[in-house]
Design a protein around this motif. Structure first.
Motif, PDB file in Angstrom:
ATOM      1  N   GLY A  28      13.991 117.790  22.799  1.00 20.03           N
ATOM      2  CA  GLY A  28      14.291 117.368  23.918  1.00 20.03           C
ATOM      3  C   GLY A  28      13.663 116.259  24.828  1.00 20.03           C
ATOM      4  N   THR A  29      12.897 116.101  24.379  1.00 17.04           N
ATOM      5  CA  THR A  29      11.936 114.401  24.206  1.00 17.04           C
ATOM      6  C   THR A  29      13.062 113.914  23.780  1.00 17.04           C
ATOM      7  OG1 THR A  29       9.351 115.488  23.983  1.00 17.04           O
ATOM      8  CG2 THR A  29       9.878 113.367  24.594  1.00 17.04           C
ATOM      9  N   LEU A  30      13.817 113.796  23.110  1.00 17.19           N
ATOM     10  CA  LEU A  30      14.220 112.617  22.454  1.00 17.19           C
ATOM     11  C   LEU A  30      15.134 112.592  23.367  1.00 17.19           C
ATOM     12  CD1 LEU A  30      14.459 112.490  18.656  1.00 17.19           C
ATOM     13  CD2 LEU A  30      13.038 110.634  19.991  1.00 17.19           C
ATOM     14  N   GLY A  31      16.014 113.737  24.138  1.00 11.05           N
ATOM     15  CA  GLY A  31      17.660 113.600  24.654  1.00 11.05           C
ATOM     16  C   GLY A  31      18.337 114.614  24.182  1.00 11.05           C
ATOM     17  N   ILE A  32      18.090 116.001  23.916  1.00 14.26           N
ATOM     18  CA  ILE A  32      19.084 116.417  22.873  1.00 14.26           C
ATOM     19  C   ILE A  32      19.291 117.902  24.612  1.00 14.26           C
ATOM     20  CG2 ILE A  32      19.605 118.175  21.873  1.00 14.26           C
ATOM     21  CD1 ILE A  32      18.834 115.836  19.534  1.00 14.26           C
ATOM     22  N   PRO A  33      19.719 118.365  24.967  1.00 16.91           N
ATOM     23  CA  PRO A  33      19.885 119.195  25.700  1.00 16.91           C
ATOM     24  C   PRO A  33      19.474 120.871  25.462  1.00 16.91           C
ATOM     25  CG  PRO A  33      21.632 118.878  25.063  1.00 16.91           C
ATOM     26  CD  PRO A  33      21.561 118.056  24.465  1.00 16.91           C
ATOM     27  N   VAL A  34      18.442 120.876  24.993  1.00 20.07           N
ATOM     28  CA  VAL A  34      17.422 122.419  24.552  1.00 20.07           C
ATOM     29  C   VAL A  34      16.602 122.746  25.173  1.00 20.07           C
ATOM     30  CG1 VAL A  34      17.698 121.139  21.548  1.00 20.07           C
ATOM     31  CG2 VAL A  34      15.512 121.228  23.334  1.00 20.07           C
ATOM     32  N   PHE A  35      16.532 122.368  26.717  1.00 17.64           N
ATOM     33  CA  PHE A  35      15.658 122.863  27.512  1.00 17.64           C
ATOM     34  C   PHE A  35      16.168 123.743  28.975  1.00 17.64           C
ATOM     35  CE2 PHE A  35      12.771 118.683  27.002  1.00 17.64           C
ATOM     36  CZ  PHE A  35      12.290 119.306  25.818  1.00 17.64           C
ATOM     37  N   SER A  36      15.795 124.378  29.661  1.00 20.31           N
ATOM     38  CA  SER A  36      16.282 124.496  30.151  1.00 20.31           C
ATOM     39  C   SER A  36      17.529 124.574  31.639  1.00 20.31           C
ATOM     40  CB  SER A  36      15.431 124.989  31.366  1.00 20.31           C
ATOM     41  OG  SER A  36      15.686 126.409  32.735  1.00 20.31           O
ATOM     42  N   GLY A  37      18.418 124.469  31.619  1.00 20.21           N
ATOM     43  CA  GLY A  37      19.948 124.435  32.256  1.00 20.21           C
ATOM     44  C   GLY A  37      20.646 123.047  31.570  1.00 20.21           C
ATOM     45  N   THR A  53      19.179 120.982  30.242  1.00 25.24           N
ATOM     46  CA  THR A  53      18.725 119.457  29.904  1.00 25.24           C
ATOM     47  C   THR A  53      18.152 118.778  29.033  1.00 25.24           C
ATOM     48  OG1 THR A  53      16.677 120.524  30.848  1.00 25.24           O
ATOM     49  CG2 THR A  53      18.169 119.797  32.338  1.00 25.24           C
ATOM     50  N   GLY A  54      17.470 117.959  28.740  1.00 26.12           N
ATOM     51  CA  GLY A  54      16.109 117.100  27.772  1.00 26.12           C
ATOM     52  C   GLY A  54      16.517 115.754  27.594  1.00 26.12           C
ATOM     53  N   GLY A  55      15.334 115.081  26.766  1.00 26.32           N
ATOM     54  CA  GLY A  55      14.595 113.696  27.545  1.00 26.32           C
ATOM     55  C   GLY A  55      12.936 113.587  28.208  1.00 26.32           C
ATOM     56  N   ILE A  56      12.872 112.477  27.706  1.00 25.02           N
ATOM     57  CA  ILE A  56      11.407 112.032  28.250  1.00 25.02           C
ATOM     58  C   ILE A  56      11.192 112.308  29.608  1.00 25.02           C
ATOM     59  CG2 ILE A  56      11.666 109.942  28.598  1.00 25.02           C
ATOM     60  CD1 ILE A  56       8.463 111.359  26.850  1.00 25.02           C
ATOM     61  N   GLY A  57      12.108 112.134  30.566  1.00 25.26           N
ATOM     62  CA  GLY A  57      11.804 112.393  32.096  1.00 25.26           C
ATOM     63  C   GLY A  57      11.239 113.583  31.820  1.00 25.26           C
ATOM     64  N   ILE A  58      12.162 114.797  31.787  1.00 29.14           N
ATOM     65  CA  ILE A  58      11.562 116.290  31.240  1.00 29.14           C
ATOM     66  C   ILE A  58      10.094 116.765  31.942  1.00 29.14           C
ATOM     67  CG2 ILE A  58      11.932 118.302  31.089  1.00 29.14           C
ATOM     68  CD1 ILE A  58      14.261 117.267  32.743  1.00 29.14           C
ATOM     69  N   THR A  79       7.530 119.765  35.844  1.00 30.03           N
ATOM     70  CA  THR A  79       7.171 121.653  34.788  1.00 30.03           C
ATOM     71  C   THR A  79       6.734 121.067  33.451  1.00 30.03           C
ATOM     72  OG1 THR A  79       9.808 121.394  34.611  1.00 30.03           O
ATOM     73  CG2 THR A  79       8.617 122.293  36.560  1.00 30.03           C
ATOM     74  N   GLY A  80       6.812 119.400  33.020  1.00 30.81           N
ATOM     75  CA  GLY A  80       7.203 119.143  31.726  1.00 30.81           C
ATOM     76  C   GLY A  80       6.396 119.443  30.865  1.00 30.81           C
ATOM     77  N   VAL A  84       1.283 115.478  38.339  1.00 26.43           N
ATOM     78  CA  VAL A  84       1.954 114.961  38.817  1.00 26.43           C
ATOM     79  C   VAL A  84       3.205 115.115  39.900  1.00 26.43           C
ATOM     80  CG1 VAL A  84       4.939 114.676  38.003  1.00 26.43           C
ATOM     81  CG2 VAL A  84       3.040 115.259  36.054  1.00 26.43           C
ATOM     82  N   TYR A  85       3.062 116.453  40.729  1.00 24.38           N
ATOM     83  CA  TYR A  85       2.806 116.041  41.819  1.00 24.38           C
ATOM     84  C   TYR A  85       2.220 115.969  42.605  1.00 24.38           C
ATOM     85  CZ  TYR A  85       4.607 119.081  46.660  1.00 24.38           C
ATOM     86  OH  TYR A  85       5.248 118.628  47.811  1.00 24.38           O
ATOM     87  N   GLY A  86       1.288 115.115  42.372  1.00 22.29           N
ATOM     88  CA  GLY A  86      -0.112 114.892  43.592  1.00 22.29           C
ATOM     89  C   GLY A  86      -0.208 113.265  42.861  1.00 22.29           C
ATOM     90  N   ALA A  87       0.654 112.854  41.923  1.00 25.35           N
ATOM     91  CA  ALA A  87       0.945 111.519  42.076  1.00 25.35           C
ATOM     92  C   ALA A  87       2.057 110.807  43.074  1.00 25.35           C
ATOM     93  CB  ALA A  87       1.009 111.361  40.557  1.00 25.35           C
ATOM     94  N   SER A  88       3.028 111.849  43.315  1.00 23.44           N
ATOM     95  CA  SER A  88       4.481 111.534  43.214  1.00 23.44           C
ATOM     96  C   SER A  88       4.358 112.098  44.885  1.00 23.44           C
ATOM     97  CB  SER A  88       5.439 111.937  42.172  1.00 23.44           C
ATOM     98  OG  SER A  88       5.387 113.161  43.278  1.00 23.44           O
ATOM     99  N   SER A  89       3.846 112.693  45.306  1.00 23.64           N
ATOM    100  CA  SER A  89       4.129 114.021  46.766  1.00 23.64           C
ATOM    101  C   SER A  89       2.597 113.754  47.384  1.00 23.64           C
ATOM    102  CB  SER A  89       4.795 115.435  46.475  1.00 23.64           C
ATOM    103  OG  SER A  89       5.992 114.983  45.721  1.00 23.64           O
ATOM    104  N   GLY A  90       1.452 113.301  46.820  1.00 23.43           N
ATOM    105  CA  GLY A  90       0.527 113.910  47.453  1.00 23.43           C
ATOM    106  C   GLY A  90      -0.671 115.033  46.894  1.00 23.43           C
ATOM    107  N   ALA A  91      -1.710 115.075  47.758  1.00 18.04           N
ATOM    108  CA  ALA A  91      -2.460 116.135  46.383  1.00 18.04           C
ATOM    109  C   ALA A  91      -1.849 117.853  46.978  1.00 18.04           C
ATOM    110  CB  ALA A  91      -4.175 116.656  46.986  1.00 18.04           C
ATOM    111  N   ILE A  92      -2.004 118.528  45.753  1.00 12.27           N
ATOM    112  CA  ILE A  92      -1.534 119.864  46.456  1.00 12.27           C
ATOM    113  C   ILE A  92      -2.311 121.041  46.293  1.00 12.27           C
ATOM    114  CG2 ILE A  92      -0.459 120.228  44.492  1.00 12.27           C
ATOM    115  CD1 ILE A  92       1.319 121.879  44.987  1.00 12.27           C
ATOM    116  N   GLY A  93      -3.192 122.136  46.803  1.00  7.51           N
ATOM    117  CA  GLY A  93      -3.553 122.857  45.741  1.00  7.51           C
ATOM    118  C   GLY A  93      -3.556 123.892  45.229  1.00  7.51           C
TER     119      GLY A  93
END
Length: 184
Positions: free
Chosen positions: A68-77, A79-84, A89-90, A139-148
């Motif tokens: 999945g990390t290499l981009g083969i679409p084995v993940f949910s939906g 999908t695949g790739g390092i972006g996932i 949710t990675g 990850v969420y905190g880095a892009s959107s701000g802190a979360i509880g």
């Protein structure tokens, strides 16, 4: 003669690992449409380690994640790739590997009884939730701000507890029924 037996065992190992990589991928593609859609990835992970044992099951989970990390679409939906993996949710996907490693460790320490397998699946799920939740917060905190933590648990854990417990029960039943079929 001993060399032929070892070679046959290695071939069986590769076949079983490959089959369970595919099983985990298929389970990730199956989405049950509830309020929050539920996939069967954790079921696939529990089945892999439950039926193949710790070493081969963990290798199946690792290969699945690497594919999945290499981009083969084995993940949910599909999908695949390092972006996932790098996304919010990675950590839950990475958590599958920690779950498998914990199950393997418990198998080595305490054996393969149904009680040990059940406990290792529950603890593996808790570990997966912990890794995934911390990852999500970072990850969420880095892009959107802190979360509880309660907000993240409400989004990413609480809705999945009952379905995940059902997956554990089903995985235990199937593991016990099919364990004689898989060569150890």
């Amino acid at each position: 003669m001993a060399e032929m037996v070892r070679q046959k065992t290695k071939t069986y190992d590769l076949v079983y690992i490959s089959i369970f990589v595919v099983l985990i991928a298929i389970c990730s593609w199956i989405s049950i449409p509830l309020t929050v859609p539920v996939t069967l990835q954790t079921f696939g992970v529990f089945m892999a380690v439950g039926l193949l044992g710790g070493k081969r099951g963990t290798l199946a989970v690792l290969v699945y994640i690497l594919m999945g990390t290499l981009g083969i679409p084995v993940f949910s939906g599909f999908t695949g790739g390092i972006g996932i993996i790098a996304g919010t949710t990675g950590g839950y996907i990475v958590g599958f590997l920690f779950s498998a490693l914990l199950m393997w460790g418990m198998e080595k320490a305490f054996g393969r009884s149904t009680a040990v397998l059940a406990l290792s699946m529950v603890l593996g799920l808790v570990l997966c939730y912990a890794v995934g939740t911390l990852w999500f917060m970072a990850v969420y905190g880095a892009s959107s701000g802190a979360i509880g933590i309660l907000t993240v648990l409400g989004w990413c854990v609480f809705p999945f507890i009952i379905p995940d417990v059902a997956k554990i029960v089903l995985a235990l039943i199937l593991t016990r029924r099919l364990s004689g079929v898989i060569q150890r």
